[in-house]
Design a protein around this motif. Structure first.
Motif, PDB file in Angstrom:
ATOM      1  N   ILE A 162       0.829  -1.212   0.000  1.00 37.10           N
ATOM      2  CA  ILE A 162       0.000   0.000   0.000  1.00 37.10           C
ATOM      3  C   ILE A 162       0.860   1.258   0.000  1.00 37.10           C
ATOM      4  O   ILE A 162       0.500   2.263  -0.620  1.00 37.10           O
ATOM      5  CB  ILE A 162      -0.973  -0.044   1.186  1.00 37.10           C
ATOM      6  CG1 ILE A 162      -2.057  -1.089   0.898  1.00 37.10           C
ATOM      7  CG2 ILE A 162      -1.605   1.329   1.450  1.00 37.10           C
ATOM      8  CD1 ILE A 162      -2.965  -1.395   2.046  1.00 37.10           C
ATOM      9  N   GLU A 163       1.997   1.216   0.657  1.00 34.04           N
ATOM     10  CA  GLU A 163       2.920   2.362   0.571  1.00 34.04           C
ATOM     11  C   GLU A 163       3.363   2.592  -0.869  1.00 34.04           C
ATOM     12  O   GLU A 163       3.485   3.735  -1.313  1.00 34.04           O
ATOM     13  CB  GLU A 163       4.142   2.126   1.462  1.00 34.04           C
ATOM     14  CG  GLU A 163       3.923   2.491   2.912  1.00 34.04           C
ATOM     15  CD  GLU A 163       5.223   2.858   3.598  1.00 34.04           C
ATOM     16  OE1 GLU A 163       6.249   2.197   3.320  1.00 34.04           O
ATOM     17  OE2 GLU A 163       5.217   3.805   4.406  1.00 34.04           O
ATOM     18  N   TRP A 164       3.596   1.499  -1.602  1.00 33.55           N
ATOM     19  CA  TRP A 164       3.981   1.626  -3.014  1.00 33.55           C
ATOM     20  C   TRP A 164       2.822   2.212  -3.819  1.00 33.55           C
ATOM     21  O   TRP A 164       3.029   3.068  -4.672  1.00 33.55           O
ATOM     22  CB  TRP A 164       4.376   0.255  -3.559  1.00 33.55           C
ATOM     23  CG  TRP A 164       4.843   0.287  -4.983  1.00 33.55           C
ATOM     24  CD1 TRP A 164       6.100   0.568  -5.442  1.00 33.55           C
ATOM     25  CD2 TRP A 164       4.035   0.046  -6.153  1.00 33.55           C
ATOM     26  NE1 TRP A 164       6.132   0.506  -6.812  1.00 33.55           N
ATOM     27  CE2 TRP A 164       4.885   0.188  -7.281  1.00 33.55           C
ATOM     28  CE3 TRP A 164       2.704  -0.286  -6.346  1.00 33.55           C
ATOM     29  CZ2 TRP A 164       4.422   0.021  -8.582  1.00 33.55           C
ATOM     30  CZ3 TRP A 164       2.237  -0.453  -7.644  1.00 33.55           C
ATOM     31  CH2 TRP A 164       3.088  -0.293  -8.747  1.00 33.55           C
ATOM     32  N   LEU A 165       1.613   1.756  -3.552  1.00 34.60           N
ATOM     33  CA  LEU A 165       0.442   2.301  -4.248  1.00 34.60           C
ATOM     34  C   LEU A 165       0.307   3.801  -4.004  1.00 34.60           C
ATOM     35  O   LEU A 165      -0.026   4.568  -4.911  1.00 34.60           O
ATOM     36  CB  LEU A 165      -0.837   1.599  -3.778  1.00 34.60           C
ATOM     37  CG  LEU A 165      -1.051   0.141  -4.189  1.00 34.60           C
ATOM     38  CD1 LEU A 165      -2.360  -0.373  -3.595  1.00 34.60           C
ATOM     39  CD2 LEU A 165      -1.069  -0.018  -5.705  1.00 34.60           C
ATOM     40  N   GLU A 166       0.562   4.225  -2.783  1.00 39.69           N
ATOM     41  CA  GLU A 166       0.427   5.644  -2.433  1.00 39.69           C
ATOM     42  C   GLU A 166       1.401   6.519  -3.211  1.00 39.69           C
ATOM     43  O   GLU A 166       1.119   7.699  -3.460  1.00 39.69           O
ATOM     44  CB  GLU A 166       0.648   5.844  -0.931  1.00 39.69           C
ATOM     45  CG  GLU A 166      -0.500   5.363  -0.074  1.00 39.69           C
ATOM     46  CD  GLU A 166      -0.245   5.577   1.391  1.00 39.69           C
ATOM     47  OE1 GLU A 166      -1.217   5.624   2.160  1.00 39.69           O
ATOM     48  OE2 GLU A 166       0.937   5.672   1.796  1.00 39.69           O
ATOM     49  N   ASP A 167       2.524   5.953  -3.575  1.00 43.81           N
ATOM     50  CA  ASP A 167       3.518   6.721  -4.342  1.00 43.81           C
ATOM     51  C   ASP A 167       3.170   6.800  -5.826  1.00 43.81           C
ATOM     52  O   ASP A 167       3.861   7.484  -6.583  1.00 43.81           O
ATOM     53  CB  ASP A 167       4.914   6.095  -4.177  1.00 43.81           C
ATOM     54  CG  ASP A 167       5.467   6.291  -2.778  1.00 43.81           C
ATOM     55  OD1 ASP A 167       5.043   7.257  -2.115  1.00 43.81           O
ATOM     56  OD2 ASP A 167       6.298   5.475  -2.347  1.00 43.81           O
ATOM     57  N   ASP A 168       2.138   6.081  -6.237  1.00 41.89           N
ATOM     58  CA  ASP A 168       1.714   6.084  -7.635  1.00 41.89           C
ATOM     59  C   ASP A 168       0.280   6.612  -7.697  1.00 41.89           C
ATOM     60  O   ASP A 168      -0.667   5.905  -7.348  1.00 41.89           O
ATOM     61  CB  ASP A 168       1.790   4.665  -8.206  1.00 41.89           C
ATOM     62  CG  ASP A 168       1.615   4.634  -9.721  1.00 41.89           C
ATOM     63  OD1 ASP A 168       0.584   5.152 -10.206  1.00 41.89           O
ATOM     64  OD2 ASP A 168       2.492   4.092 -10.409  1.00 41.89           O
ATOM     65  N   ASP A 169       0.114   7.843  -8.143  1.00 45.18           N
ATOM     66  CA  ASP A 169      -1.216   8.463  -8.162  1.00 45.18           C
ATOM     67  C   ASP A 169      -2.213   7.664  -8.995  1.00 45.18           C
ATOM     68  O   ASP A 169      -3.401   7.596  -8.652  1.00 45.18           O
ATOM     69  CB  ASP A 169      -1.126   9.895  -8.701  1.00 45.18           C
ATOM     70  CG  ASP A 169      -0.354  10.821  -7.771  1.00 45.18           C
ATOM     71  OD1 ASP A 169      -0.271  10.493  -6.568  1.00 45.18           O
ATOM     72  OD2 ASP A 169       0.155  11.852  -8.237  1.00 45.18           O
ATOM     73  N   PHE A 170      -1.727   7.064 -10.083  1.00 50.93           N
ATOM     74  CA  PHE A 170      -2.619   6.307 -10.955  1.00 50.93           C
ATOM     75  C   PHE A 170      -3.246   5.127 -10.211  1.00 50.93           C
ATOM     76  O   PHE A 170      -4.464   4.957 -10.187  1.00 50.93           O
ATOM     77  CB  PHE A 170      -1.858   5.805 -12.189  1.00 50.93           C
ATOM     78  CG  PHE A 170      -2.677   4.923 -13.087  1.00 50.93           C
ATOM     79  CD1 PHE A 170      -3.526   5.473 -14.032  1.00 50.93           C
ATOM     80  CD2 PHE A 170      -2.596   3.537 -12.982  1.00 50.93           C
ATOM     81  CE1 PHE A 170      -4.295   4.643 -14.858  1.00 50.93           C
ATOM     82  CE2 PHE A 170      -3.350   2.715 -13.804  1.00 50.93           C
ATOM     83  CZ  PHE A 170      -4.202   3.273 -14.742  1.00 50.93           C
ATOM     84  N   TRP A 171      -2.391   4.299  -9.584  1.00 50.69           N
ATOM     85  CA  TRP A 171      -2.908   3.105  -8.925  1.00 50.69           C
ATOM     86  C   TRP A 171      -3.658   3.430  -7.645  1.00 50.69           C
ATOM     87  O   TRP A 171      -4.615   2.735  -7.278  1.00 50.69           O
ATOM     88  CB  TRP A 171      -1.779   2.113  -8.654  1.00 50.69           C
ATOM     89  CG  TRP A 171      -1.366   1.372  -9.884  1.00 50.69           C
ATOM     90  CD1 TRP A 171      -0.148   1.371 -10.493  1.00 50.69           C
ATOM     91  CD2 TRP A 171      -2.202   0.531 -10.689  1.00 50.69           C
ATOM     92  NE1 TRP A 171      -0.161   0.598 -11.614  1.00 50.69           N
ATOM     93  CE2 TRP A 171      -1.419   0.068 -11.761  1.00 50.69           C
ATOM     94  CE3 TRP A 171      -3.536   0.133 -10.613  1.00 50.69           C
ATOM     95  CZ2 TRP A 171      -1.914  -0.781 -12.744  1.00 50.69           C
ATOM     96  CZ3 TRP A 171      -4.042  -0.709 -11.590  1.00 50.69           C
ATOM     97  CH2 TRP A 171      -3.241  -1.150 -12.638  1.00 50.69           C
ATOM     98  N   MET A 172      -3.257   4.476  -6.966  1.00 46.45           N
ATOM     99  CA  MET A 172      -3.982   4.847  -5.737  1.00 46.45           C
ATOM    100  C   MET A 172      -5.408   5.266  -6.077  1.00 46.45           C
ATOM    101  O   MET A 172      -6.342   5.028  -5.307  1.00 46.45           O
ATOM    102  CB  MET A 172      -3.248   5.977  -5.013  1.00 46.45           C
ATOM    103  CG  MET A 172      -3.650   6.115  -3.556  1.00 46.45           C
ATOM    104  SD  MET A 172      -3.318   4.591  -2.618  1.00 46.45           S
ATOM    105  CE  MET A 172      -4.212   4.937  -1.101  1.00 46.45           C
ATOM    106  N   ALA A 173      -5.581   5.870  -7.251  1.00 42.10           N
ATOM    107  CA  ALA A 173      -6.925   6.269  -7.678  1.00 42.10           C
ATOM    108  C   ALA A 173      -7.723   5.080  -8.195  1.00 42.10           C
ATOM    109  O   ALA A 173      -8.954   5.099  -8.175  1.00 42.10           O
ATOM    110  CB  ALA A 173      -6.826   7.347  -8.757  1.00 42.10           C
TER     111      ALA A 173
END
Length: 242
Positions: A162-173
């Motif tokens: 989830i920390e990795w997802l947070e660093d990627d705006d595309f996947w976090m959205a």
């Protein structure tokens, strides 16, 4: 004789100076410690989250029997208040200090949820990888994890993911929910559409999702992706759409 006179005068002057200094220290009025007028509570990040309130924190402190109002303000009382406030389940950081007008301020920073485990167990994992209770009055907008997930998995592999997802705006959205079918079977539920992304294990998830991101941007943007029920990333160097 002249030398002895000088020595005698020096001794007398030295003793006189010492006596005057001692008199000033012993008989001058001592400055009294200021008395605490009010115990003030501030939730410093209340504009962003509402896991506790100033009223709740004040009651938590007073129920312990530690009430500084009417007592001399000291470093010791400030340290006691800080240690006590940190025991509140929603407090992450606390700063206690006297104010110029005779009050004691307790400034509280709340814990920050990183993900929520929802199922047989219901809890948050916070930004320090600690378990955090869910409060019925407040919900946090964080990724939801369901399925067969252990607390250790939530605190370790899933936290890192989830920390990795947070660093990627595309996947976090894009990602709304993470479903754990088993240790090597992770499914991602997108926010839009009814399809499921079959991630497989969390090994090499960066490469898997980077390939899928390219497909989203270059392929799905042209012919659409909502018609697919599954997007399978479990096979090496392949993205299989069904």
């Amino acid at each position: 004789m002249e030398l002895w006179k000088k020595i005698t005068i020096g001794i007398v002057l030295g003793l006189s100076g010492a006596y005057l200094l001692c008199s000033l220290l012993c008989f001058s009025p001592r400055r009294e410690q200021p008395v605490c007028q009010h115990l003030l509570i501030e939730i410093a990040d209340s504009a962003k989250k509402q896991f506790t309130t100033a009223h709740e924190m004040r009651q938590f402190i007073l129920r312990s029997g530690l009430n500084p109002e009417g007592e001399p303000i000291s470093e010791n009382i400030c340290c006691q208040l800080e240690e006590l406030a940190l025991q509140h389940p929603m407090a992450r950081q606390v700063c206690v200090f006297p104010t110029p007008n005779g009050n004691i301020m307790v400034r509280v920073f709340q814990r920050e949820p990183k993900l929520r485990v929802l199922g047989a167990d219901n809890y948050y994992i916070d930004s320090d990888r600690r378990v955090m209770q869910v409060r019925s009055t407040t919900a946090a907008d964080v990724p939801i994890v369901t399925g067969h997930v252990s607390q250790r998995m939530a605190q370790e592999e899933l936290f890192d993911f989830i920390e990795w997802l947070e660093d990627d705006d595309f996947w976090m959205a894009q990602i709304e929910q993470i479903h754990v079918v088993g240790p090597r079977r992770i499914e991602l539920i997108p926010r839009v559409g009814s399809g499921v992304i079959l991630l497989g294990s969390l090994a090499d998830y960066e490469q898997k999702l980077k390939k899928l991101k390219i497909l989203y941007q270059d392929g799905f943007s042209k012919f659409g992706w909502k018609e697919y029920k599954e997007i399978d990333l479990r096979f090496r160097n392949q993205v299989v759409c069904r």
